[in-house]
Design a protein around this motif. Structure first.
Motif, mmCIF file in Angstrom:
data_model
loop_
_atom_site.group_PDB
_atom_site.id
_atom_site.type_symbol
_atom_site.label_atom_id
_atom_site.label_comp_id
_atom_site.label_asym_id
_atom_site.label_seq_id
_atom_site.Cartn_x
_atom_site.Cartn_y
_atom_site.Cartn_z
ATOM 1 N N ALA A 114 0.816 -1.216 0.000
ATOM 2 C CA ALA A 114 0.000 0.000 0.000
ATOM 3 C C ALA A 114 0.853 1.271 0.000
ATOM 4 O O ALA A 114 0.334 2.385 0.020
ATOM 5 N N SER A 115 2.164 1.077 -0.043
ATOM 6 C CA SER A 115 3.081 2.203 0.102
ATOM 7 C C SER A 115 3.111 3.090 -1.146
ATOM 8 O O SER A 115 2.761 2.659 -2.235
ATOM 9 N N GLY A 116 3.536 4.337 -0.940
ATOM 10 C CA GLY A 116 3.822 5.220 -2.068
ATOM 11 C C GLY A 116 2.626 5.940 -2.654
ATOM 12 O O GLY A 116 2.722 6.580 -3.689
ATOM 13 N N ALA A 120 -0.395 6.383 4.172
ATOM 14 C CA ALA A 120 0.115 6.547 5.545
ATOM 15 C C ALA A 120 -0.028 7.999 5.978
ATOM 16 O O ALA A 120 -0.421 8.288 7.108
ATOM 17 N N THR A 121 0.277 8.907 5.072
ATOM 18 C CA THR A 121 0.142 10.335 5.392
ATOM 19 C C THR A 121 -1.287 10.656 5.804
ATOM 20 O O THR A 121 -1.529 11.311 6.828
ATOM 21 N N GLU A 122 -2.250 10.171 5.010
ATOM 22 C CA GLU A 122 -3.660 10.441 5.312
ATOM 23 C C GLU A 122 -4.059 9.808 6.652
ATOM 24 O O GLU A 122 -4.768 10.420 7.464
ATOM 25 N N VAL A 149 14.478 6.368 6.363
ATOM 26 C CA VAL A 149 14.268 7.547 5.515
ATOM 27 C C VAL A 149 12.787 7.794 5.214
ATOM 28 O O VAL A 149 12.311 8.930 5.275
ATOM 29 N N ARG A 150 12.038 6.734 4.914
ATOM 30 C CA ARG A 150 10.613 6.907 4.567
ATOM 31 C C ARG A 150 9.821 7.406 5.771
ATOM 32 O O ARG A 150 8.887 8.199 5.636
ATOM 33 N N SER A 151 10.191 6.924 6.942
ATOM 34 C CA SER A 151 9.469 7.331 8.141
ATOM 35 C C SER A 151 9.773 8.791 8.489
ATOM 36 O O SER A 151 8.872 9.562 8.840
HETATM 37 C C1 LIG Z 1 7.063 4.715 7.219
HETATM 38 C C2 LIG Z 1 6.011 4.268 6.224
HETATM 39 C C3 LIG Z 1 4.639 4.206 6.905
HETATM 40 C C4 LIG Z 1 5.952 5.308 5.095
HETATM 41 O O1 LIG Z 1 5.153 4.814 4.039
HETATM 42 P P1 LIG Z 1 5.030 5.626 2.660
HETATM 43 O O2 LIG Z 1 4.393 4.748 1.667
HETATM 44 O O3 LIG Z 1 6.343 6.244 2.333
HETATM 45 O O4 LIG Z 1 4.048 6.821 3.065
HETATM 46 P P2 LIG Z 1 2.702 7.293 2.324
HETATM 47 O O5 LIG Z 1 1.720 6.191 2.276
HETATM 48 O O6 LIG Z 1 2.299 8.528 3.007
HETATM 49 O O7 LIG Z 1 3.168 7.572 0.821
HETATM 50 C C5 LIG Z 1 4.073 8.624 0.544
HETATM 51 C C6 LIG Z 1 4.471 8.567 -0.933
HETATM 52 O O8 LIG Z 1 3.284 8.678 -1.712
HETATM 53 C C7 LIG Z 1 3.349 9.875 -2.504
HETATM 54 N N1 LIG Z 1 1.984 10.409 -2.540
HETATM 55 C C8 LIG Z 1 1.110 10.186 -3.543
HETATM 56 N N2 LIG Z 1 -0.063 10.754 -3.257
HETATM 57 C C9 LIG Z 1 0.081 11.367 -2.055
HETATM 58 C C10 LIG Z 1 -0.789 12.133 -1.251
HETATM 59 N N3 LIG Z 1 -2.060 12.359 -1.605
HETATM 60 N N4 LIG Z 1 -0.344 12.579 -0.052
HETATM 61 C C11 LIG Z 1 0.921 12.335 0.329
HETATM 62 N N5 LIG Z 1 1.797 11.623 -0.402
HETATM 63 C C12 LIG Z 1 1.377 11.138 -1.598
HETATM 64 C C13 LIG Z 1 4.372 10.744 -1.810
HETATM 65 O O9 LIG Z 1 4.947 11.666 -2.719
HETATM 66 C C14 LIG Z 1 5.364 9.718 -1.358
HETATM 67 O O10 LIG Z 1 6.080 9.304 -2.481
HETATM 68 P P3 LIG Z 1 7.590 8.717 -2.450
HETATM 69 O O11 LIG Z 1 7.442 7.318 -1.966
HETATM 70 O O12 LIG Z 1 8.027 8.778 -3.848
HETATM 71 O O13 LIG Z 1 8.377 9.594 -1.531
HETATM 72 C C15 LIG Z 1 6.367 2.887 5.625
HETATM 73 O O14 LIG Z 1 7.575 2.998 4.924
HETATM 74 C C16 LIG Z 1 6.495 1.786 6.669
HETATM 75 O O15 LIG Z 1 5.512 1.256 7.164
HETATM 76 N N6 LIG Z 1 7.745 1.393 7.005
HETATM 77 C C17 LIG Z 1 7.985 0.231 7.876
HETATM 78 C C18 LIG Z 1 7.540 0.426 9.295
HETATM 79 C C19 LIG Z 1 8.272 1.549 9.983
HETATM 80 O O16 LIG Z 1 9.488 1.688 9.841
HETATM 81 N N7 LIG Z 1 7.529 2.344 10.747
HETATM 82 C C20 LIG Z 1 8.022 3.512 11.404
HETATM 83 C C21 LIG Z 1 8.794 3.246 12.629
HETATM 84 S S1 LIG Z 1 9.359 4.797 13.327
#
Ligand SMILES: CC(C)(COP(=O)(O)OP(=O)(O)OC[C@H]1O[C@@H](n2cnc3c(N)ncnc32)[C@H](O)[C@@H]1OP(=O)(O)O)[C@@H](O)C(=O)NCCC(=O)NCCS
Length: 194
Positions: A114-116, A120-122, A149-151
Motif C-alpha cells: 500500500a506504500s507510495g 500513511a500520510t492520510e 528515511v521513509r518514516s
Molecule cells: C514509514 C512508512 C509508513 C511510510 O510509508 P510511505 O508509503 O512512504 O508513506 P505514504 O503512504 O504517506 O506515501 C508517501 C508517498 O506517496 C506519494 N503520494 C502520492 N499521493 C500522495 C498524497 N495524496 N499525499 C501524500 N503523499 C502522496 C508521496 O509523494 C510519497 O512518495 P515517495 O514514496 O516517492 O516519496 C512505511 O515505509 C512503513 O511502514 N515502514 C515500515 C515500518 C516503519 O518503519 N515504521 C516507522 C517506525 S518509526
C-alpha cells in the motif's frame, strides 16, 4: 512544583475515524492474520523494535489492547488498523501517555503493498486529529531511527518538528543507531491543519 493544570477528557467508548481513502478503528483478534502479512516482513520490521511477527507474536505482544480506546495505565495504548476498501493495510499506535504533560507517542506501519500513495500520510493525519480532538492531548512525539528515511519523510510531510537527533544512542539490531525525535503541539497542528 504545582500540579499540571491539564484535565484530559475520558477515553471515548468507541473510535472510528473515516477520511477520503482510509478508515481507522481499534484492532481486533480477527485482524491478526492481515497484520502479520506485513508485520511478518523482515524489511518492514527493519526499524521496528521487534522481529518479523506471526499472528501469535502480535497477540502475545499487544493482544491486551484489542478493541481498546484508553491510553491510561501502565500498559495502556490504542492500536488502530488502517483500512482501505475494507482491507487492513497497516496499523497505528498512540501510547506512552504522560497525563501531566498531555503528551503521547505515535507510531505507524504500512504494508509495502500500500506504500507510495500517500495512504500513511492520510492515516497519520487522522490519528493526529484524533489525538488532539478526541483525547485532548497537547503534544505528540514520534521516535524514528535516522536511517528510516521513509518514516522521517512522513514526519516531515506531516509538518512535525525535528526536535532532536541523538547520535549512536542505542545498540539496535546489530548496529549503533541514531534516533530522531519529531513532535507537534496541538496549537501548531490547528494552525497548519492540513
Ligand atoms: C514509514 C512508512 C509508513 C511510510 O510509508 P510511505 O508509503 O512512504 O508513506 P505514504 O503512504 O504517506 O506515501 C508517501 C508517498 O506517496 C506519494 N503520494 C502520492 N499521493 C500522495 C498524497 N495524496 N499525499 C501524500 N503523499 C502522496 C508521496 O509523494 C510519497 O512518495 P515517495 O514514496 O516517492 O516519496 C512505511 O515505509 C512503513 O511502514 N515502514 C515500515 C515500518 C516503519 O518503519 N515504521 C516507522 C517506525 S518509526
Amino acid at each position: 512544583m504545582s500540579a499540571s493544570p491539564l484535565a484530559l477528557p475520558p477515553a471515548p467508548a468507541t473510535l472510528e475515524v473515516t477520511r477520503d481513502r482510509v478508515r481507522l478503528r481499534p484492532f481486533e483478534e480477527s485482524d491478526l492474520e492481515a497484520m502479520a502479512a506485513y508485520r511478518g516482513d523482515a524489511e518492514v520490521c527493519r526499524f521496528l523494535p521487534f522481529e518479523p511477527q506471526t499472528p501469535d507474536d502480535i497477540r502475545g505482544r499487544i493482544g491486551h489492547l484489542f478493541g481498546g480506546t484508553t491510553l491510561e495505565g501502565e500498559r495502556g495504548g490504542v492500536v488502530l488498523v488502517i483500512e482501505t476498501d475494507g482491507a487492513v493495510i497497516g496499523d497505528l499506535v498512540l501510547f506512552h501517555l504522560d497525563p501531566e504533560a498531555g503528551s503521547a507517542e505515535i507510531g505507524w506501519v504500512l504494508s509495502p503493498a500500500a506504500s507510495g500513495r500517500g495512504l500513511a500520510t492520510e492515516a497519520v493525519r487522522a490519528l493526529i486529529d484524533t489525538a488532539f480532538d478526541v483525547y485532548g492531548l497537547r503534544r505528540l512525539v514520534a521516535q524514528i531511527d535516522a536511517d528510516n528515511v521513509r518514516s522521517a519523510a512522513l514526519a516531515e510531510r506531516l509538518g512535525m518538528r525535528r526536535e532532536a537527533h541523538f547520535v549512536e544512542n542505542a545498540w539496535f539490531k546489530g548496529r549503533w543507531s541514531d534516533l530522531l525525535v519529531y513532535a507537534v503541539l496541538d496549537r501548531e497542528w490547528a494552525a497548519g491543519r492540513r
